[in-house]
Design a protein around this motif. Sequence first.
Motif, PDB file in Angstrom:
ATOM      1  N   VAL A  12     -41.506  -8.223  -0.928  1.00 30.18           N
ATOM      2  CA  VAL A  12     -40.998  -9.545  -0.534  1.00 30.18           C
ATOM      3  C   VAL A  12     -40.033  -9.391   0.634  1.00 30.18           C
ATOM      4  N   ARG A  13     -39.112  -8.442   0.534  1.00 31.14           N
ATOM      5  CA  ARG A  13     -38.157  -8.213   1.636  1.00 31.14           C
ATOM      6  C   ARG A  13     -38.874  -7.886   2.930  1.00 31.14           C
ATOM      7  N   THR A  14     -39.877  -7.017   2.834  1.00 35.78           N
ATOM      8  CA  THR A  14     -40.621  -6.586   4.017  1.00 35.78           C
ATOM      9  C   THR A  14     -41.377  -7.759   4.644  1.00 35.78           C
ATOM     10  N   LEU A  15     -42.034  -8.565   3.825  1.00 36.63           N
ATOM     11  CA  LEU A  15     -42.773  -9.709   4.349  1.00 36.63           C
ATOM     12  C   LEU A  15     -41.841 -10.736   5.000  1.00 36.63           C
ATOM     13  N   VAL A  16     -40.719 -11.008   4.358  1.00 37.10           N
ATOM     14  CA  VAL A  16     -39.753 -11.962   4.934  1.00 37.10           C
ATOM     15  C   VAL A  16     -39.235 -11.428   6.268  1.00 37.10           C
ATOM     16  N   GLU A  17     -38.966 -10.144   6.323  1.00 39.01           N
ATOM     17  CA  GLU A  17     -38.478  -9.541   7.573  1.00 39.01           C
ATOM     18  C   GLU A  17     -39.551  -9.590   8.656  1.00 39.01           C
ATOM     19  N   LEU A  18     -40.806  -9.339   8.290  1.00 43.11           N
ATOM     20  CA  LEU A  18     -41.897  -9.451   9.263  1.00 43.11           C
ATOM     21  C   LEU A  18     -41.987 -10.872   9.808  1.00 43.11           C
ATOM     22  N   GLY A  19     -41.794 -11.851   8.949  1.00 42.44           N
ATOM     23  CA  GLY A  19     -41.803 -13.245   9.397  1.00 42.44           C
ATOM     24  C   GLY A  19     -40.651 -13.544  10.340  1.00 42.44           C
ATOM     25  N   ARG A  20     -39.510 -12.932  10.085  1.00 39.57           N
ATOM     26  CA  ARG A  20     -38.334 -13.151  10.933  1.00 39.57           C
ATOM     27  C   ARG A  20     -38.508 -12.485  12.292  1.00 39.57           C
ATOM     28  N   LEU A  21     -39.066 -11.286  12.306  1.00 41.08           N
ATOM     29  CA  LEU A  21     -39.201 -10.524  13.553  1.00 41.08           C
ATOM     30  C   LEU A  21     -40.364 -11.014  14.411  1.00 41.08           C
ATOM     31  N   ASP A  22     -41.417 -11.517  13.788  1.00 43.10           N
ATOM     32  CA  ASP A  22     -42.565 -12.053  14.500  1.00 43.10           C
ATOM     33  C   ASP A  22     -43.249 -10.976  15.349  1.00 43.10           C
ATOM     34  N   GLY A  23     -44.552 -10.964  15.352  1.00 47.07           N
ATOM     35  CA  GLY A  23     -45.322 -10.009  16.139  1.00 47.07           C
ATOM     36  C   GLY A  23     -45.590  -8.720  15.391  1.00 47.07           C
ATOM     37  N   VAL A  24     -46.000  -7.691  16.122  1.00 41.71           N
ATOM     38  CA  VAL A  24     -46.332  -6.387  15.541  1.00 41.71           C
ATOM     39  C   VAL A  24     -45.053  -5.568  15.409  1.00 41.71           C
ATOM     40  N   VAL A  25     -44.823  -5.041  14.202  1.00 39.47           N
ATOM     41  CA  VAL A  25     -43.592  -4.319  13.896  1.00 39.47           C
ATOM     42  C   VAL A  25     -43.955  -3.001  13.212  1.00 39.47           C
ATOM     43  N   THR A  26     -43.229  -1.940  13.551  1.00 36.49           N
ATOM     44  CA  THR A  26     -43.495  -0.626  12.956  1.00 36.49           C
ATOM     45  C   THR A  26     -42.799  -0.493  11.599  1.00 36.49           C
ATOM     46  N   SER A  27     -43.283   0.468  10.817  1.00 38.82           N
ATOM     47  CA  SER A  27     -42.668   0.712   9.509  1.00 38.82           C
ATOM     48  C   SER A  27     -41.238   1.218   9.671  1.00 38.82           C
ATOM     49  N   SER A  28     -40.964   1.983  10.719  1.00 33.11           N
ATOM     50  CA  SER A  28     -39.602   2.483  10.922  1.00 33.11           C
ATOM     51  C   SER A  28     -38.638   1.332  11.259  1.00 33.11           C
ATOM     52  N   THR A  29     -39.096   0.367  12.034  1.00 32.13           N
ATOM     53  CA  THR A  29     -38.266  -0.802  12.341  1.00 32.13           C
ATOM     54  C   THR A  29     -37.999  -1.602  11.072  1.00 32.13           C
ATOM     55  N   LEU A  30     -39.036  -1.804  10.275  1.00 32.44           N
ATOM     56  CA  LEU A  30     -38.874  -2.544   9.020  1.00 32.44           C
ATOM     57  C   LEU A  30     -37.953  -1.810   8.053  1.00 32.44           C
ATOM     58  N   SER A  31     -38.049  -0.505   8.035  1.00 30.30           N
ATOM     59  CA  SER A  31     -37.168   0.293   7.182  1.00 30.30           C
ATOM     60  C   SER A  31     -35.714   0.102   7.603  1.00 30.30           C
ATOM     61  N   ALA A  32     -35.480   0.156   8.896  1.00 33.29           N
ATOM     62  CA  ALA A  32     -34.115  -0.009   9.406  1.00 33.29           C
ATOM     63  C   ALA A  32     -33.579  -1.416   9.123  1.00 33.29           C
ATOM     64  N   GLU A  33     -34.424  -2.411   9.251  1.00 31.13           N
ATOM     65  CA  GLU A  33     -33.997  -3.802   9.054  1.00 31.13           C
ATOM     66  C   GLU A  33     -33.791  -4.168   7.580  1.00 31.13           C
ATOM     67  N   THR A  34     -34.598  -3.576   6.692  1.00 31.37           N
ATOM     68  CA  THR A  34     -34.527  -3.936   5.273  1.00 31.37           C
ATOM     69  C   THR A  34     -33.655  -2.988   4.452  1.00 31.37           C
ATOM     70  N   GLY A  35     -33.447  -1.784   4.964  1.00 29.66           N
ATOM     71  CA  GLY A  35     -32.698  -0.790   4.194  1.00 29.66           C
ATOM     72  C   GLY A  35     -33.559  -0.071   3.166  1.00 29.66           C
ATOM     73  N   VAL A  36     -34.851  -0.286   3.209  1.00 26.03           N
ATOM     74  CA  VAL A  36     -35.791   0.367   2.295  1.00 26.03           C
ATOM     75  C   VAL A  36     -36.273   1.657   2.968  1.00 26.03           C
ATOM     76  N   PRO A  37     -36.323   2.782   2.241  1.00 26.51           N
ATOM     77  CA  PRO A  37     -36.774   4.041   2.857  1.00 26.51           C
ATOM     78  C   PRO A  37     -38.155   3.892   3.497  1.00 26.51           C
TER      79      PRO A  37
END
Length: 166
Positions: A12-37
């Motif tokens: 859920v956190r990852t999907l919400v963050e993807l919606g906020r960032l919009d476009g193509v996002v890497t797993s490392s960016t999502l990790s940094a933004e969500t705090g999830v390893p």
Amino acid sequence: MFRLSKLTDYAVRTLVELGRLDGVVTSSTLSAETGVPEPTVAKVLKTLAGDGLLASQRGARGGYRLAVPLENISVARVIAAIDGPISLTACVSGGAGCEIGPDCALYGCWDPVNDAIHEALSGISLARMAKTSGRARGARVKSDEACADMAATRGRVADFTGAVGG
């Protein structure tokens, strides 16, 4: 206690963050933004892509993007993608794994409770969750209106489960 798995929470956190960032996002960016390893984010992304909620893009500018708008993704759909169908007890899923089965005095009685929970979770979109999150609003405070809406959903489930139990 009924509790979502950590992977579902991370999804859920990852999907919400993807919606906020919009476009193509890497797993490392999502990790940094969500705090999830990052290994966990990568696992979640692969699972969500396999379920059709995300689209992946390979290559130097690769990553993941939403394949479905957040408005069309319910909490129930994320739970099903990560953990499988919502099933409070073995008898809800047709009795597989239940030692007693149809001989149980409560066989089938959990179905309306399970249905109420599924209906409530199906009625909450990730867009709605994003709207109530402090991150989306630039603060750690939830919107009073959105929180009241979430409380009303909890109340409907409590009313239903109380009626079934009473």
